[in-house]
Design a protein around this motif. Structure first.
Motif, PDB file in Angstrom:
ATOM      1  N   ALA A  39      42.453  43.397  43.796  1.00 53.51           N
ATOM      2  CA  ALA A  39      41.083  43.854  43.546  1.00 53.51           C
ATOM      3  C   ALA A  39      40.089  42.823  44.056  1.00 53.51           C
ATOM      4  CB  ALA A  39      40.868  44.101  42.050  1.00 53.51           C
ATOM      5  N   VAL A  40      39.050  43.301  44.735  1.00 53.69           N
ATOM      6  CA  VAL A  40      38.006  42.425  45.256  1.00 53.69           C
ATOM      7  C   VAL A  40      36.649  43.050  44.967  1.00 53.69           C
ATOM      8  CG1 VAL A  40      38.118  43.480  47.568  1.00 53.69           C
ATOM      9  CG2 VAL A  40      37.128  41.197  47.301  1.00 53.69           C
ATOM     10  N   LEU A  41      35.684  42.194  44.649  1.00 51.57           N
ATOM     11  CA  LEU A  41      34.302  42.606  44.423  1.00 51.57           C
ATOM     12  C   LEU A  41      33.426  42.058  45.539  1.00 51.57           C
ATOM     13  CD1 LEU A  41      31.720  43.472  42.820  1.00 51.57           C
ATOM     14  CD2 LEU A  41      31.933  41.291  41.578  1.00 51.57           C
ATOM     15  N   ARG A  60      41.918  47.748  45.550  1.00 50.90           N
ATOM     16  CA  ARG A  60      40.699  48.216  44.878  1.00 50.90           C
ATOM     17  C   ARG A  60      39.522  47.395  45.387  1.00 50.90           C
ATOM     18  NH1 ARG A  60      38.855  46.691  38.801  1.00 50.90           N
ATOM     19  NH2 ARG A  60      37.063  48.100  38.590  1.00 50.90           N
ATOM     20  N   LEU A  93      31.415  44.355  34.977  1.00 46.25           N
ATOM     21  CA  LEU A  93      32.871  44.433  35.054  1.00 46.25           C
ATOM     22  C   LEU A  93      33.480  43.566  33.959  1.00 46.25           C
ATOM     23  CD1 LEU A  93      33.330  44.140  38.936  1.00 46.25           C
ATOM     24  CD2 LEU A  93      33.785  46.178  37.555  1.00 46.25           C
ATOM     25  N   LEU A  98      39.589  40.490  38.675  1.00 49.11           N
ATOM     26  CA  LEU A  98      39.435  40.464  40.132  1.00 49.11           C
ATOM     27  C   LEU A  98      40.159  39.284  40.748  1.00 49.11           C
ATOM     28  CD1 LEU A  98      35.598  41.157  40.230  1.00 49.11           C
ATOM     29  CD2 LEU A  98      37.403  42.827  40.688  1.00 49.11           C
ATOM     30  N   ASP A  99      40.755  39.537  41.894  1.00 48.97           N
ATOM     31  CA  ASP A  99      41.434  38.475  42.632  1.00 48.97           C
ATOM     32  C   ASP A  99      40.473  37.720  43.542  1.00 48.97           C
ATOM     33  OD1 ASP A  99      44.297  39.082  41.889  1.00 48.97           O
ATOM     34  OD2 ASP A  99      43.680  41.017  42.719  1.00 48.97           O
ATOM     35  N   VAL A 101      36.029  37.522  44.947  1.00 48.01           N
ATOM     36  CA  VAL A 101      34.636  37.966  45.002  1.00 48.01           C
ATOM     37  C   VAL A 101      34.054  37.472  46.320  1.00 48.01           C
ATOM     38  CG1 VAL A 101      32.318  37.750  44.005  1.00 48.01           C
ATOM     39  CG2 VAL A 101      34.307  37.974  42.498  1.00 48.01           C
ATOM     40  N   LEU A 123      36.714  36.754  37.633  1.00 51.11           N
ATOM     41  CA  LEU A 123      37.859  36.380  38.461  1.00 51.11           C
ATOM     42  C   LEU A 123      39.064  35.976  37.613  1.00 51.11           C
ATOM     43  CD1 LEU A 123      36.296  34.180  41.294  1.00 51.11           C
ATOM     44  CD2 LEU A 123      37.612  36.295  41.645  1.00 51.11           C
TER      45      LEU A 123
END
Length: 250
Positions: A39-41, A60, A93, A98-99, A101, A123
């Motif tokens: 997952a990345v933002l 994601r 969030l 998350l992995d 950002v 994170l």
């Protein structure tokens, strides 16, 4: 200190920003995420110019952006991306999901310490933070001169917003800076229109904005590399800063 007047100038800009602003080289995304993640933002995602490069690199992809006009464009372009209204100082969030950002062309608009705390919160320990900016190539005199119309303080090859990112960020360990040089083919009309999406042009009153545009036109009319040409090859430098979240939250 963030200039809120300039920051708020983007609130009504969407389609114009997406059409005229430059994108980013794919190698910038590869530098931040050399391997796929869960997952990345993309924070301060704008119209998704960098977000789209993240789609092949994560299962994601989430985009958070405070401007509804920009987010509408992103949603239309990238329907697979989870797009949320929000800001860097209050990311909508949960903790630790998350992995990575990324922040493209936006970190200088954030409240640094508050944003770092929020990014660290969302994170996983050891997660990656990537900051990146496009800037003018100091070897291109005409583009540099046009940048000084928008940003009179720019007198050296490196913009202050980019240089300041190398400073330590609370909750993060600095892992490296990467400079990526690339070129873009752009028409004269689109180049001039691009400046009308820059904060200092957007925030200016009508007379000041007209004078700024006239000065950009004058530069293009007098530089031998651009005079009489309908399109130019524009060199761009993308600076990428990579950080890793501390294992223990600060």
């Amino acid at each position: 200190m963030v200039d809120q007047r300039l920051a708020q100038a983007f609130e009504g800009v969407g389609e114009e920003y997406d059409r005229y602003r430059p994108g980013f080289p794919e190698s910038a995304a590869e530098t931040i995420l050399p391997e796929p993640v869960g997952a990345v933002l993309d924070l301060g995602a704008g119209t998704g110019k960098f977000t789209e490069l993240l789609i092949p690199r994560a299962s994601r992809v989430v985009a958070v952006e405070p401007s509804r006009a920009m987010l509408d464009v992103l949603r239309a372009k990238l329907p697979r991306v989870e797009a949320l209204i929000g800001g860097a100082e209050s990311i909508p969030l949960p903790d630790g999901g998350l992995d990575a950002v990324t922040v493209a062309q936006a970190f200088h608009w954030f409240d640094r310490d508050a944003a770092c705390a929020e990014i660290r919160r969302v994170l996983v320990p050891g997660g990656v933070l990537g900051l990146l900016w496009n800037r003018s190539d100091p070897s291109c005199a005409w583009d540099r001169a046009c940048h000084r119309v928008a940003h009179p303080a720019v007198v050296t090859g490196e913009d202050a917003t980019t240089a300041s990112a190398a400073q330590g960020l609370p909750g993060f360990a600095f892992r490296g800076r990467h400079e990526i040089r690339w070129t873009e083919r752009i028409t004269r009309d689109d180049y001039v229109a691009r400046w009308l999406t820059v904060s200092s042009f957007l925030a200016a009153d009508e007379d000041t904005r007209s004078a700024m545009v006239a000065e950009v036109e004058r530069i293009l009319d007098t530089d031998p590399e651009t005079d009489g040409r309908d399109a130019f090859t524009l060199p761009i430098i993308t600076d990428v800063f990579v950080y890793v979240a501390d294992e223990v939250s600060s």
